[in-house]
Design an enzyme around this catalytic site. Structure first.
Site, mmCIF file in Angstrom:
data_model
loop_
_atom_site.group_PDB
_atom_site.id
_atom_site.type_symbol
_atom_site.label_atom_id
_atom_site.label_comp_id
_atom_site.label_asym_id
_atom_site.label_seq_id
_atom_site.Cartn_x
_atom_site.Cartn_y
_atom_site.Cartn_z
ATOM 1 N N ASN A 155 1.979 10.563 -2.206
ATOM 2 C CA ASN A 155 2.312 10.259 -0.454
ATOM 3 C C ASN A 155 3.977 9.922 -0.965
ATOM 4 O OD1 ASN A 155 3.212 8.678 1.532
ATOM 5 N ND2 ASN A 155 1.589 6.921 1.463
ATOM 6 N N ARG A 213 0.070 13.457 1.273
ATOM 7 C CA ARG A 213 0.117 12.677 3.107
ATOM 8 C C ARG A 213 0.984 13.459 3.728
ATOM 9 N NH1 ARG A 213 2.190 6.848 4.367
ATOM 10 N NH2 ARG A 213 1.014 7.221 6.652
ATOM 11 N N HIS A 257 -2.045 6.890 11.547
ATOM 12 C CA HIS A 257 -3.254 6.452 10.663
ATOM 13 C C HIS A 257 -4.348 7.296 10.649
ATOM 14 C CE1 HIS A 257 -1.597 1.992 10.413
ATOM 15 N NE2 HIS A 257 -1.181 2.597 9.682
ATOM 16 N N LEU A 270 -6.174 -2.694 10.092
ATOM 17 C CA LEU A 270 -4.626 -3.519 10.873
ATOM 18 C C LEU A 270 -4.393 -4.395 9.381
ATOM 19 C CD1 LEU A 270 -7.500 -6.524 12.684
ATOM 20 C CD2 LEU A 270 -5.962 -4.461 13.443
ATOM 21 N N GLY A 271 -3.208 -3.780 9.159
ATOM 22 C CA GLY A 271 -2.131 -3.508 7.868
ATOM 23 C C GLY A 271 -0.846 -4.060 8.128
ATOM 24 N N ASN A 272 0.077 -3.875 7.614
ATOM 25 C CA ASN A 272 1.688 -4.213 8.197
ATOM 26 C C ASN A 272 1.606 -3.257 9.583
ATOM 27 O OD1 ASN A 272 3.494 -5.425 7.960
ATOM 28 N ND2 ASN A 272 4.049 -5.135 5.784
ATOM 29 N N ARG A 285 6.827 -4.978 13.923
ATOM 30 C CA ARG A 285 6.995 -4.081 15.202
ATOM 31 C C ARG A 285 6.590 -4.325 16.314
ATOM 32 N NH1 ARG A 285 4.387 1.179 12.358
ATOM 33 N NH2 ARG A 285 5.260 1.638 11.327
ATOM 34 N N GLY A 325 -5.492 -4.710 5.343
ATOM 35 C CA GLY A 325 -5.272 -6.135 4.630
ATOM 36 C C GLY A 325 -5.960 -7.203 5.379
ATOM 37 N N GLU A 356 -7.663 6.159 1.941
ATOM 38 C CA GLU A 356 -7.108 7.048 2.715
ATOM 39 C C GLU A 356 -6.984 8.430 1.898
ATOM 40 O OE1 GLU A 356 -4.332 3.962 4.222
ATOM 41 O OE2 GLU A 356 -3.376 6.035 6.241
HETATM 42 P P1 ADP Z 1 0.612 -1.617 4.735
HETATM 43 O O1 ADP Z 1 0.421 -1.189 5.909
HETATM 44 O O2 ADP Z 1 1.377 -2.024 4.125
HETATM 45 O O3 ADP Z 1 -0.315 -0.442 3.757
HETATM 46 P P2 ADP Z 1 -2.128 -3.635 3.887
HETATM 47 O O4 ADP Z 1 -3.215 -2.737 4.465
HETATM 48 O O5 ADP Z 1 -1.972 -4.107 2.542
HETATM 49 O O6 ADP Z 1 -0.400 -3.197 4.649
HETATM 50 O O7 ADP Z 1 -1.302 -4.644 5.124
HETATM 51 C C1 ADP Z 1 -1.082 -5.898 4.785
HETATM 52 C C2 ADP Z 1 -1.306 -7.186 5.857
HETATM 53 O O8 ADP Z 1 -2.117 -8.083 5.183
HETATM 54 C C3 ADP Z 1 -0.417 -8.910 5.395
HETATM 55 O O9 ADP Z 1 0.072 -8.846 7.008
HETATM 56 C C4 ADP Z 1 -1.443 -9.869 4.643
HETATM 57 O O10 ADP Z 1 -0.734 -10.502 5.336
HETATM 58 C C5 ADP Z 1 -2.173 -8.845 4.821
HETATM 59 N N1 ADP Z 1 -3.035 -9.612 4.188
HETATM 60 C C6 ADP Z 1 -3.946 -9.510 2.440
HETATM 61 N N2 ADP Z 1 -4.394 -10.186 2.545
HETATM 62 C C7 ADP Z 1 -4.201 -11.092 3.245
HETATM 63 C C8 ADP Z 1 -5.950 -12.103 2.987
HETATM 64 N N3 ADP Z 1 -6.362 -12.599 2.275
HETATM 65 N N4 ADP Z 1 -5.697 -12.582 4.623
HETATM 66 C C9 ADP Z 1 -5.263 -12.575 5.486
HETATM 67 N N5 ADP Z 1 -4.061 -11.705 5.531
HETATM 68 C C10 ADP Z 1 -3.632 -10.502 4.329
#
Ligand code: ADP
Length: 411
Positions: A7, A89, A178, A207-209, A239, A329, A382
């Protein structure tokens, strides 16, 4: 059989070596700040990660280091021949690619052509491919696109209500991103529910960053929240997601901003960070909100409401839903956010089990037994999906046996 998953970002190169038969990650790592004197190389799984500092002038140097690490010295996990194929990727496949493909010069040329639509991603991806081609010319390679899964969306879902000519002239339409994650989540959902994906209406929430939600109707994605770019849809870490488009020219005029600056504002300074003023990380926003920080409370509630609204829209679009899936995350880990998202959905037959919601672990159903709709948490993977696609394509290609053409015998 080991597949190397690559990636490549503008200044980074992430990799995983995956045993595609067992699904086990054999090695993984990340080169950062490629192209500078300050480059770092992180290698190792979880607590065993080791960080080295060494200048990596370009992606070829980074790729070289990755291959050396995997195949030589103390940390070697395989020899060169033990890497059966490489899966890359690729963020943008435009309208060219509706599935993963074996990489040849024509494919690279198309990925390169799409640089205009994804300058931060497709350019580095081509650098990653070129680096691999140089260092392992005989190893087959596959391109797996973030956008490919959504190519079956109907025009009514992917067109914007702008003059049609801009679709024709610039390819302005919804592409979705995604896709590899949403595809994985849909497949796992069907397996967990022991149903055929073609019999299910699934809403997958990554639901990540970065964050997006997709409606998958009987195996086919029919709408998704990210659009022409990954900026659209949900509120994310930095964003803004969907906003009134008239805000853009208003701010440009009143703040004297150019296109670059407004893009930066919407991509890097908005979302959870922009509203809360605390952080883009949901954990920090949650902690601040629990201490009474008003803007953090607001950001947290806005985030949940936007997810809730999209789930509602997609239920209407599919005239129902058979499973709602949470991943990445926030989706996998944040029980408080999940509680907020599903609060008040009982009349619709969607009921979160408060105890199951507290559990941690791998794949799990967290809806109440009275819930008509299962709510499922699935850690996304992924890299595994890229490795699997790569294996399947390379395997299929090696099965093609060319039968010699026999001239009919002359009478
Ligand atoms: P990316 O899109 O960078 O791969 P991730 O899937 O790692 O992102 O998600 C990051 C998000 O997940 C951040 O906002 C982080 O705060 C949230 N997160 C990770 N672990 C926890 C947790 N234990 N409780 C709440 N939020 C979490």
């Amino acid at each position: 059989m080991n597949i190397l998953v690559i990636n490549a970002g503008s200044s980074s190169l992430k990799y995983q070596l995956v045993d595609v038969v067992t699904g086990k990650v054999i090695a993984k790592g990340l080169c950062e700040q490629v192209g500078s004197e300050e480059s770092t190389h992180k290698h190792g799984i979880d607590d065993n990660e080791v960080v080295h500092h060494q200048p990596l002038p370009d992606h070829v140097a980074a790729m070289n280091l990755v291959l050396e690490t995997l195949t030589e010295g103390d940390d070697a996990v395989t020899d060169f021949d033990g890497i059966a194929a490489v899966g890359h990727r690729i963020v943008h496949g435009g309208e060219y690619f509706d599935r993963s493909v074996m990489i040849d010069e024509e494919v690279v040329a198309k990925i390169e052509k799409l640089k205009e639509l994804a300058p931060l991603h497709n350019g580095p991806a081509v650098d990653g491919i070129r680096a691999c081609q140089k260092l392992m010319p005989a190893t087959p390679m596959v391109a797996v696109f973030d956008t490919a899964f959504f190519q079956t969306m109907p025009p009514k879902a992917y067109m914007y209500p702008l003059p049609y000519e801009f679709y024709e002239k610039y390819g302005i339409r919804k592409y979705g991103f995604h896709g590899t994650s949403h595809r994985y989540l849909a497949q796992r959902t069907a397996a967990i529910l022991e149903e055929d994906m073609r019999d299910l209406r699934i809403i997958t929430c990554h639901l990540g960053n970065g964050a997006s939600i997709t409606a998958i109707d009987h195996g086919v994605p029919i709408d998704t929240t990210m659009g022409f770019t990954p900026l659209d849809g949900l509120m994310m870490g930095t964003r803004c997601g969907s906003i009134d488009p008239a805000i853009v020219p208003f701010l440009m005029e009143h703040e004297g901003m150019g296109p670059e600056e407004i893009n930066q504002l919407m991509n890097k300074q908005s979302g959870l960070l922009g509203v809360s003023g605390v952080c883009n990380d949901l954990r920090a926003v949650r902690d601040a909100s629990e201490k009474g920080n008003e803007r953090a409370i607001l950001a947290y509630e806005m985030y949940a409401d936007r997810v809730k609204k999209v789930i509602g829209q997609f239920i209407m679009l599919m005239a129902g839903v058979d499973a709602i899936v949470l991943s990445a995350g926030v989706g996998e880990n944040c029980q408080k956010m999940r509680r907020l998202i599903f609060a008040g959905m009982q009349p619709m037959g969607i009921i979160l089990d408060q105890e199951k919601n507290k559990q941690r672990g791998f794949e799990r159903i967290i809806s109440h037994e009275r819930s008509r709709v299962p709510i499922i948490v699935i850690p996304t993977d992924e890299e595994y999906m890229i490795a699997k696609d790569t294996y399947e394509l390379v395997h299929a290609a090696s099965q093609i046996v060319l039968v010699p053409h026999e001239e009919p015998e002359e009478e």
